[in-house]
Design a protein around this motif. Structure first.
Motif, mmCIF file in Angstrom:
data_model
loop_
_atom_site.group_PDB
_atom_site.id
_atom_site.type_symbol
_atom_site.label_atom_id
_atom_site.label_comp_id
_atom_site.label_asym_id
_atom_site.label_seq_id
_atom_site.Cartn_x
_atom_site.Cartn_y
_atom_site.Cartn_z
ATOM 1 N N GLY A 1 0.784 -1.217 0.000
ATOM 2 C CA GLY A 1 0.000 0.000 0.000
ATOM 3 C C GLY A 1 0.820 1.273 0.000
ATOM 4 N N LEU A 2 0.128 2.367 -0.285
ATOM 5 C CA LEU A 2 0.697 3.707 -0.214
ATOM 6 C C LEU A 2 0.158 4.365 1.045
ATOM 7 C CD1 LEU A 2 2.182 6.178 -1.495
ATOM 8 C CD2 LEU A 2 -0.027 6.776 -2.522
ATOM 9 N N TYR A 3 1.051 4.787 1.918
ATOM 10 C CA TYR A 3 0.656 5.370 3.191
ATOM 11 C C TYR A 3 1.254 6.770 3.313
ATOM 12 C CZ TYR A 3 -0.430 0.484 3.855
ATOM 13 O OH TYR A 3 -0.926 -0.782 3.689
ATOM 14 N N ILE A 4 0.370 7.745 3.475
ATOM 15 C CA ILE A 4 0.776 9.148 3.538
ATOM 16 C C ILE A 4 0.477 9.659 4.938
ATOM 17 C CG2 ILE A 4 0.432 11.440 2.558
ATOM 18 C CD1 ILE A 4 -0.402 10.110 -0.052
ATOM 19 N N LEU A 5 1.503 10.095 5.643
ATOM 20 C CA LEU A 5 1.377 10.509 7.036
ATOM 21 C C LEU A 5 1.775 11.974 7.185
ATOM 22 C CD1 LEU A 5 1.478 7.374 7.187
ATOM 23 C CD2 LEU A 5 2.877 7.603 9.245
ATOM 24 N N ASP A 6 0.944 12.727 7.895
ATOM 25 C CA ASP A 6 1.217 14.143 8.122
ATOM 26 C C ASP A 6 1.532 14.380 9.595
ATOM 27 O OD1 ASP A 6 1.531 16.827 7.661
ATOM 28 O OD2 ASP A 6 -0.600 17.282 7.573
ATOM 29 N N GLU A 7 2.785 14.705 9.876
ATOM 30 C CA GLU A 7 3.291 15.058 11.204
ATOM 31 C C GLU A 7 2.874 14.062 12.291
ATOM 32 O OE1 GLU A 7 2.555 19.162 12.080
ATOM 33 O OE2 GLU A 7 3.579 19.858 10.272
ATOM 34 N N PRO A 8 3.264 12.798 12.169
ATOM 35 C CA PRO A 8 2.909 11.800 13.183
ATOM 36 C C PRO A 8 3.453 12.133 14.565
ATOM 37 C CG PRO A 8 4.585 10.947 11.676
ATOM 38 C CD PRO A 8 4.070 12.215 11.079
ATOM 39 N N GLU A 9 4.539 12.917 14.626
ATOM 40 C CA GLU A 9 5.119 13.270 15.926
ATOM 41 C C GLU A 9 4.189 14.132 16.754
ATOM 42 O OE1 GLU A 9 6.440 16.469 13.048
ATOM 43 O OE2 GLU A 9 6.235 14.275 13.022
ATOM 44 N N HIS B 1 8.593 16.895 11.455
ATOM 45 C CA HIS B 1 9.609 17.747 12.071
ATOM 46 C C HIS B 1 10.503 16.917 12.994
ATOM 47 C CE1 HIS B 1 7.902 21.565 10.719
ATOM 48 N NE2 HIS B 1 6.712 21.138 11.082
ATOM 49 N N SER B 2 10.321 15.609 13.004
ATOM 50 C CA SER B 2 11.002 14.751 13.967
ATOM 51 C C SER B 2 12.386 14.296 13.495
ATOM 52 C CB SER B 2 10.159 13.503 14.260
ATOM 53 O OG SER B 2 10.890 12.566 15.027
ATOM 54 N N PRO B 3 13.456 14.715 14.179
ATOM 55 C CA PRO B 3 14.796 14.223 13.833
ATOM 56 C C PRO B 3 14.922 12.708 14.022
ATOM 57 C CG PRO B 3 14.941 16.180 15.223
ATOM 58 C CD PRO B 3 13.515 15.719 15.259
ATOM 59 N N ILE B 4 14.096 12.142 14.917
ATOM 60 C CA ILE B 4 14.126 10.689 15.128
ATOM 61 C C ILE B 4 13.668 9.967 13.867
ATOM 62 C CG2 ILE B 4 13.096 8.774 16.420
ATOM 63 C CD1 ILE B 4 12.989 10.588 18.868
ATOM 64 N N LEU B 5 12.522 10.360 13.336
ATOM 65 C CA LEU B 5 12.004 9.715 12.129
ATOM 66 C C LEU B 5 12.954 9.863 10.946
ATOM 67 C CD1 LEU B 5 8.160 10.453 11.920
ATOM 68 C CD2 LEU B 5 9.284 8.249 12.254
ATOM 69 N N MET B 6 13.609 11.009 10.866
ATOM 70 C CA MET B 6 14.473 11.291 9.723
ATOM 71 C C MET B 6 15.666 10.349 9.601
ATOM 72 S SD MET B 6 14.628 15.442 9.878
ATOM 73 C CE MET B 6 13.166 16.350 10.362
ATOM 74 N N THR B 7 15.979 9.639 10.680
ATOM 75 C CA THR B 7 17.121 8.726 10.641
ATOM 76 C C THR B 7 16.785 7.392 9.989
ATOM 77 O OG1 THR B 7 16.641 7.737 12.826
ATOM 78 C CG2 THR B 7 18.027 9.728 12.787
ATOM 79 N N GLY C 1 13.724 26.665 -2.058
ATOM 80 C CA GLY C 1 13.268 25.558 -2.886
ATOM 81 C C GLY C 1 13.235 24.251 -2.135
ATOM 82 N N ILE C 2 13.513 23.157 -2.830
ATOM 83 C CA ILE C 2 13.528 21.813 -2.242
ATOM 84 C C ILE C 2 14.851 21.160 -2.616
ATOM 85 C CG2 ILE C 2 12.411 19.552 -2.152
ATOM 86 C CD1 ILE C 2 9.836 20.868 -3.102
ATOM 87 N N LYS C 3 15.510 20.573 -1.635
ATOM 88 C CA LYS C 3 16.752 19.869 -1.925
ATOM 89 C C LYS C 3 16.824 18.579 -1.130
ATOM 90 C CE LYS C 3 19.582 22.284 1.556
ATOM 91 N NZ LYS C 3 20.815 23.073 1.791
ATOM 92 N N GLU C 4 17.509 17.599 -1.695
ATOM 93 C CA GLU C 4 17.726 16.332 -1.014
ATOM 94 C C GLU C 4 18.879 16.478 -0.034
ATOM 95 O OE1 GLU C 4 18.982 11.687 -2.017
ATOM 96 O OE2 GLU C 4 18.296 13.028 -3.629
ATOM 97 N N VAL C 5 18.663 16.034 1.203
ATOM 98 C CA VAL C 5 19.686 16.157 2.238
ATOM 99 C C VAL C 5 19.782 14.856 3.038
ATOM 100 C CG1 VAL C 5 19.414 18.658 2.489
ATOM 101 C CG2 VAL C 5 18.053 17.104 3.916
ATOM 102 N N LYS C 6 20.854 14.714 3.800
ATOM 103 C CA LYS C 6 20.978 13.651 4.791
ATOM 104 C C LYS C 6 20.381 14.141 6.105
ATOM 105 C CE LYS C 6 25.241 11.885 2.717
ATOM 106 N NZ LYS C 6 26.681 11.619 2.928
ATOM 107 N N TYR C 7 20.001 13.206 6.975
ATOM 108 C CA TYR C 7 19.298 13.616 8.193
ATOM 109 C C TYR C 7 20.134 14.546 9.049
ATOM 110 C CZ TYR C 7 21.882 10.479 11.356
ATOM 111 O OH TYR C 7 22.861 9.870 12.103
ATOM 112 N N ASP C 8 21.475 14.326 9.077
ATOM 113 C CA ASP C 8 22.306 15.174 9.931
ATOM 114 C C ASP C 8 22.662 16.505 9.267
ATOM 115 O OD1 ASP C 8 24.003 14.099 8.054
ATOM 116 O OD2 ASP C 8 25.460 13.314 9.486
ATOM 117 N N GLU C 9 22.117 16.733 8.070
ATOM 118 C CA GLU C 9 22.274 18.020 7.398
ATOM 119 C C GLU C 9 21.027 18.899 7.543
ATOM 120 O OE1 GLU C 9 25.188 16.547 3.725
ATOM 121 O OE2 GLU C 9 23.013 16.656 3.432
ATOM 122 N N THR C 10 19.970 18.339 8.144
ATOM 123 C CA THR C 10 18.740 19.093 8.289
ATOM 124 C C THR C 10 18.858 20.104 9.422
ATOM 125 O OG1 THR C 10 17.746 17.537 9.851
ATOM 126 C CG2 THR C 10 17.378 17.121 7.502
#
Length: 253
Positions: free
Chosen positions: A160-168, A198-204, A217-226
């Motif tokens: 499935g496709l699951y779209i979540l908005d700010e689960p934190e 906005h969760s740094p935990i999820l981003m890992t 704009g929008i750019k691709e980053v690594k979690y520790d670059e956010t």
């Protein structure tokens, strides 16, 4: 990385009315310049500061895909307050495969989804209680976080496709880790996730595509670059110094 399982990209038609407030959002400026946004992982995070258009774009993707604007599966048709933008009318979704399941889960409108489930179960046209597919207990009889996780653990079947908005907004740090474990299991069942957070935990989360939204704009980053990670790390390393800066020399008496 290969294309994501179900949504590989979105295309923007650039036909928004000239007086639309959407034209002022950084995400729209990016889409006007680039015409599309691609997904190269089965887990994608939209991150960035408030007002950059993360949730607006997430909502538009969900509605364009066929989900109810306030949340739920494609079978949910209720509406308590139509506040979603017209952006969904101006994007086209490039699909790679057909998703057999799907859900749009918003922390802010979970109450409305829970109420709709209870209301449908009061109708005589349903042979079996719908709540049975959500853990068997009314979502209103659980905490915000418990009901959020109950939907993920009981209603998300896979493929499935699951779209979540700010689960934190609903989940504690520990429960966010539980959510990550659930995402991991659902990925093994051929699922795709697009999450605004906005969760740094999820981003890992390993292998995730992190798209950082900003006024540039929008750019691709690594979690520790956010920016989220940098600010949280700086604060936790020396909270006294940060509080002194924020609250002044005497702090709050």
């Amino acid at each position: 990385m290969a294309c994501a399982k179900y949504i590989s990209k979105i295309l923007f038609d650039d036909n928004l009315p000239s007086n639309s407030y959407l034209n002022n959002l950084p995400v729209i400026k990016y889409l006007k310049e680039n015409g599309q946004l691609s997904f190269s992982s089965n887990v994608t995070f939209f991150v960035g500061e408030n007002g950059t258009g993360k949730s607006t774009l997430l909502e538009a993707i969900a509605v364009a895909y066929g989900f109810n604007a306030e949340g739920g599966s494609k079978n949910f048709t209720f509406s308590t307050n139509e506040t979603h933008s017209e952006l969904y009318k101006h994007i086209e979704i490039a699909k790679r495969d057909y998703a057999k399941d799907g859900f749009f889960l918003r922390a802010e409108s979970l109450y409305n989804v829970a109420t709709n489930i209870d209301d449908m179960d009061k109708l005589p046209s349903f042979d079996a209680p719908i709540i049975g597919g959500y853990g068997g207990v009314s979502l209103h009889n659980q905490s915000h976080g418990e009901s959020f996780l109950s939907i993920v653990q009981n209603r998300f079947f896979g493929k499935g496709l699951y779209i979540l908005d700010e689960p934190e907004a609903a989940l504690s740090p520990m429960k966010l880790m539980t959510l990550m474990a659930e995402i991991g299991e659902l990925l093994k069942k051929d699922s795709q996730f697009i999450i605004a957070t906005h969760s740094p935990i999820l981003m890992t989360f390993p292998g995730a595509l992190i798209l950082e939204f900003s006024h540039d704009g929008i750019k691709e980053v690594k979690y520790d670059e956010t920016e989220h990670f940098a600010i949280t790390k700086r604060f936790m390393e020396n909270p006294e110094k940060m509080l002194h800066y924020l609250l002044g020399e005497n702090g709050i008496q």
